[in-house]
Scaffold this motif. Structure first.
Motif, PDB file in Angstrom:
ATOM      1  N   HIS A  17      -7.158   0.294  -2.009  1.00  0.00           N
ATOM      2  CA  HIS A  17      -6.376  -0.598  -1.141  1.00  0.00           C
ATOM      3  C   HIS A  17      -7.142  -0.927   0.126  1.00  0.00           C
ATOM      4  CE1 HIS A  17      -5.345   2.774   1.475  1.00  0.00           C
ATOM      5  NE2 HIS A  17      -5.085   3.465   0.384  1.00  0.00           N
ATOM      6  N   TYR A  61       0.488   5.212  -8.118  1.00  0.00           N
ATOM      7  CA  TYR A  61      -0.695   5.996  -8.476  1.00  0.00           C
ATOM      8  C   TYR A  61      -0.287   7.437  -8.789  1.00  0.00           C
ATOM      9  CZ  TYR A  61      -5.053   8.582  -7.688  1.00  0.00           C
ATOM     10  OH  TYR A  61      -6.120   9.431  -7.799  1.00  0.00           O
ATOM     11  N   ASP A  62       0.521   8.014  -7.887  1.00  0.00           N
ATOM     12  CA  ASP A  62       0.964   9.396  -8.109  1.00  0.00           C
ATOM     13  C   ASP A  62       1.818   9.522  -9.363  1.00  0.00           C
ATOM     14  OD1 ASP A  62      -0.340  10.611  -6.029  1.00  0.00           O
ATOM     15  OD2 ASP A  62       1.247  10.129  -4.580  1.00  0.00           O
ATOM     16  N   GLN A  65      -8.451   1.535   3.004  1.00  0.00           N
ATOM     17  CA  GLN A  65      -9.483   2.557   2.812  1.00  0.00           C
ATOM     18  C   GLN A  65     -10.758   2.176   3.555  1.00  0.00           C
ATOM     19  OE1 GLN A  65      -9.243   2.187  -1.414  1.00  0.00           O
ATOM     20  NE2 GLN A  65      -8.550   4.283  -1.735  1.00  0.00           N
ATOM     21  N   LEU A  82      -7.299   4.897  -7.032  1.00  0.00           N
ATOM     22  CA  LEU A  82      -6.487   4.111  -6.107  1.00  0.00           C
ATOM     23  C   LEU A  82      -7.399   3.268  -5.213  1.00  0.00           C
ATOM     24  CD1 LEU A  82      -3.629   3.692  -4.770  1.00  0.00           C
ATOM     25  CD2 LEU A  82      -4.186   5.646  -3.318  1.00  0.00           C
ATOM     26  N   SER A 109       4.874   0.688  -4.184  1.00  0.00           N
ATOM     27  CA  SER A 109       3.604   0.751  -3.462  1.00  0.00           C
ATOM     28  C   SER A 109       2.529   1.342  -4.365  1.00  0.00           C
ATOM     29  CB  SER A 109       3.753   1.619  -2.208  1.00  0.00           C
ATOM     30  OG  SER A 109       3.815   2.977  -2.575  1.00  0.00           O
ATOM     31  N   LYS A 132       0.312   3.573  -3.658  1.00  0.00           N
ATOM     32  CA  LYS A 132       0.205   5.034  -3.553  1.00  0.00           C
ATOM     33  C   LYS A 132       1.246   5.727  -4.425  1.00  0.00           C
ATOM     34  CE  LYS A 132      -1.959   5.599   0.921  1.00  0.00           C
ATOM     35  NZ  LYS A 132      -1.742   5.834   2.360  1.00  0.00           N
ATOM     36  N   GLU A 133       2.481   5.220  -4.319  1.00  0.00           N
ATOM     37  CA  GLU A 133       3.572   5.774  -5.111  1.00  0.00           C
ATOM     38  C   GLU A 133       3.258   5.715  -6.603  1.00  0.00           C
ATOM     39  OE1 GLU A 133       8.176   4.547  -4.638  1.00  0.00           O
ATOM     40  OE2 GLU A 133       6.720   3.208  -3.738  1.00  0.00           O
ATOM     41  N   VAL A 140       0.849  -1.186   0.000  1.00  0.00           N
ATOM     42  CA  VAL A 140       0.000   0.000   0.000  1.00  0.00           C
ATOM     43  C   VAL A 140       0.885   1.237   0.000  1.00  0.00           C
ATOM     44  CG1 VAL A 140      -1.750   1.321   1.216  1.00  0.00           C
ATOM     45  CG2 VAL A 140      -1.761  -1.162   1.348  1.00  0.00           C
ATOM     46  N   GLU A 141       1.796   1.244   0.981  1.00  0.00           N
ATOM     47  CA  GLU A 141       2.667   2.396   1.127  1.00  0.00           C
ATOM     48  C   GLU A 141       4.117   1.977   0.989  1.00  0.00           C
ATOM     49  OE1 GLU A 141       1.249   5.424   4.410  1.00  0.00           O
ATOM     50  OE2 GLU A 141       0.209   3.517   4.472  1.00  0.00           O
TER      51      GLU A 141
END
Ligand code: ADP
Ligand code: MG
Length: 673
Positions: free
Chosen positions: A500, A483-484, A503, A498, A478, A480-481, A468-469
């Motif tokens: 995961h 996705y950005d 959430q 996103l 991850s 999040k990474e 996730v992170e």
């Protein structure tokens, strides 16, 4: 024996807390906690003969004062030179600054550990001993941060001492027949082996016994259930035909066969206990609906359980296509108390006939009016314990467990020894093979080009990451990474989202709805999509750091695409460099058959991969997962032989008693949280 680990001299309360993380609370737990490997320090190796990568012991004399260096904050290196008559080498410790204190120029000691020859001859993080004789074969235990092998060995020694002489439980004749070592010998040598031969006999005895108890207890369970009376559901051929005609497609042959098997089970006067194994997309849902249909037709309630809320929501959709909305209740998690009580009342009064939820449906406070059948989807997380809990919910309840994890037949005979097995082999027609590629880093940009084009053409994609992170410890990308990165880079301007596990359920649902409706084009997620998401318009599956997943899991992820009419592809990425890892993952590019993939996993990594620790908190296979397939087979044969003509009755009785106790201790307190 039941003394806590903290009772060991040298292990305080704080360290004991770390042992608890390994489920080690008492000395008795430690006794049965077997090493994951052994280091053979029974012989000394001359310095000259040390080989790169080898684990070895050498007797050396220190030939310099130790040096400490702190290249950066929080990172220390201690080094010291050493030699014997044949050569010299360096000892190196990373982040063990205290080592310095035990090193004195000119003193002779044993060093034990991993040899490295990359930058000269070195021992990396070796253990030291001032006893100059080789210590023999030493155990290497699984660890958590803060523990080390020295403490583990200390605890194991204490456990062996505290247990004294255990009573042998396996009958003498039986032990002889299967050449099984005596229990005290086995435990002693499994932890601190005298030699290779003793080690092998010790482990064989313990694994054999575990496999025997496991298979035998399931076998007994099966006998018991066969003797129980269940609900003889009535279902006519006309009603079956009506059910099938409601489906928007004709059943496949394997579906028909499974339906016949299920119908026969449900009509019979004993409870159904069946597992339906079928690859992702093989069409298990129809059979779940069939079970619900038969129960409801006979005036009983039926429950459909899923391992995740996402999957429960998906099931609700399928169910609502077939049943009246008034009859159906989806019991969601996290309801305010009042809403939950209202829902529970509707279940208890029988107002709701088909109840869908996660395995929290098994909780004690949920009462049914007359539960006739339970379907548990995605068996993955339903072990022996959960099966026992289902059986307790309604004494006569018919149970169908559905598993999307193909398990090699040899192993499913063991794991599901208490169940009948139906297999859906073969896919519904029109399903096409998902083209699978291994993508080297150099081709990443090309892959994103392709992805952007497909999205522009109206198709959809999953992009799965192991984390996730971002994490300092695990070198993996991850969600999040990524996705950005994608949002601002290669997929700039496209609708991506996103998803995961951390959430809120409502957020997850919003994302999934957007993906289902096509409003969201690409979903960057963790493996939460592994189960249950069904979006036929999705044609691309990208899996980052694919080596972090098991083959079976990768296969399951891949099954999320190829569900519609358009051609689909799966891209596997990995930063791993070892040939064997790349070869392992690349196997998926060659086949789409889940059972073959499972068989391959079994061959490559042994049964532990299927029994193993992947599902956190499911410890029932802990010991079994160390056993090899040969041992498991031998134990199964032994269990079967006990019920054949000519079997020794006393032996059988003794072993049956043991197996019952074993089952009790496994299932005893059915803790479902
Ligand atoms: P599973 O739960 O085994 O992964 P599903 O039951 O979700 O698979 O079925 C996968 C897809 O195949 C669904 O879209 C379903 O409607 C479709 N399907 C199932 N059985 C058939 C069949 N006999 N013919 C055509 N399509 C089918
Ligand atoms: Mg399914």
């Amino acid at each position: 024996m039941n003394a806590p680990i903290s009772s060991v001299k040298g292990i305080g309360e704080q360290k004991a807390k770390l042992f608890e993380k390994l489920d080690l609370c008492s000395l008795s737990d430690m006794l049965w906690f077997l090493p994951r490997a052994y280091c053979d320090y029974s012989k000394l190796t001359p310095v000259m003969a040390l080989e790169h990568g080898q684990t070895a012991a050498a007797r050396v004399t220190l030939s310099s004062e130790p040096k400490s260096a702190y290249p950066r904050k929080g990172f220390s290196i201690v080094t010291c030179n050493a030699m014997d008559e044949t050569g010299s080498l360096q000892l190196v410790w990373y982040n063990q600054p205290y080592r310095r204190n035990s090193l004195k120029n000119g003193s002779t000691m044993l060093v034990m550990g991993r040899v490295d020859r990359e930058k000269g001859l070195r021992f990396i993080n070796p253990e030291l001993s001032t006893a100059l004789e080789p210590p023999g074969i030493l155990p290497v235990y699984p660890l958590v941060a803060g523990l080390n092998q020295r403490l583990m060995r200390l605890a194991a020694k204490a456990a062996l001492a505290a247990c004294g002489q255990l009573k042998e439980t396996l009958p003498e004749g039986f032990r002889r027949k299967y050449s099984l070592a005596e229990i005290n010998f086995a435990l002693q040598n499994a932890h601190f082996p005298e030699d290779d031969g003793s080690l092998e006999r010790a482990r064989e005895r313990l694994f054999f016994e575990e496999a025997l108890m496991f298979t035998l207890s399931l076998k007994l369970k099966r006998f018991e259930r066969e003797a129980e009376s269940g609900i003889p559901f009535k279902i006519s051929e006309a009603e079956i035909a009506r059910f099938i005609s409601h489906m928007p497609f004709a059943l496949t042959k394997p579906q028909e066969r499974a339906l016949d098997e299920i119908a026969a089970d449900m009509r019979a006067g004993k409870p159904m206990n069946r597992i339906l194994q079928g690859d992702v997309g093989s069409g298990k849902t129809v059979l779940a609906l069939f079970v619900l249909y038969v129960a409801k037709l006979n005036g009983y309630q039926a429950a459909l359980m899923a391992p995740t809320e996402i999957l429960a929501l998906q099931h609700e959709k399928s169910v609502l296509e077939f049943f009246k909305e008034d009859d159906v209740l989806l019991l969601r998690g996290g309801l305010p108390n009042k809403a939950r009580q209202e829902a529970l009342a509707k279940i208890a009064s029988g107002e709701k006939r088909v109840i869908i939820g996660t395995h929290s449906l098994l909780q004690k406070d949920i009462e049914f009016e007359n539960l006739g059948a339970v379907v548990a989807d995605e068996q993955h997380r339903f072990g022996v314990r959960q099966r026992a809990a289902i059986a307790q919910k309604g004494a006569k309840t018919d149970v169908l467990i559905m598993s999307a994890t193909p398990i090699p037949r040899t192993l499913s005979l063991v794991l599901y020894g208490d169940l009948d097995v139906s297999v859906l082999n073969g896919m519904p027609p029109g399903r096409q093979r998902v083209k699978t590629y291994f993508v080297p880093t150099s081709k990443r940009a090309d892959m994103y080009d392709f992805l952007a084009k497909r999205l522009a053409a109206g198709e959809q994609a999953y992009i799965v990451c192991p984390l996730v992170e971002q994490s300092d410890e695990i070198p993996a990308i991850s969600a999040k990474e990524l996705y950005d990165e994608l949002r601002t880079g290669p997929l700039n301007g496209r609708a991506i989202a996103l998803l995961h596990g951390k959430q809120k359920a409502s957020d997850k649902q919003a994302v999934l709805d957007a993906f289902s409706s096509g409003e969201c084009e690409a979903l960057v997620s963790t493996s939460v999509v592994e189960v249950g998401v069904n979006v036929p318009n999705a044609t691309i599956m990208i899996i980052e750091d694919a080596d972090r997943f098991g083959l079976a899991q990768l296969h399951q992820l891949r099954g999320r695409v190829g569900r519609g009419v358009k051609p689909s592809s799966c891209f596997l990425l990995s930063r791993a460099e070892s040939d064997s890892t790349i070869e392992r993952i690349s196997y998926l590019t060659q086949t789409n058959d889940g059972f073959e993939i499972a068989q391959r996993d079994l061959e490559l990594r042994g049964p532990g991969e299927f029994l193993g620790t992947r599902q956190h908190g499911e410890s029932e296979y802990k010991l079994l997962s160390g056993a090899g397939m040969d041992t498991i087979k031998r134990a199964m044969d032994a269990a079967n032989a006990l019920f054949e003509g000519g079997a020794d009755v006393n032996e059988r009785e003794a072993l049956v008693k043991l197996a019952r106790a074993y089952y009790q201790s496994r299932v005893g307190e059915i803790a479902l949280n």
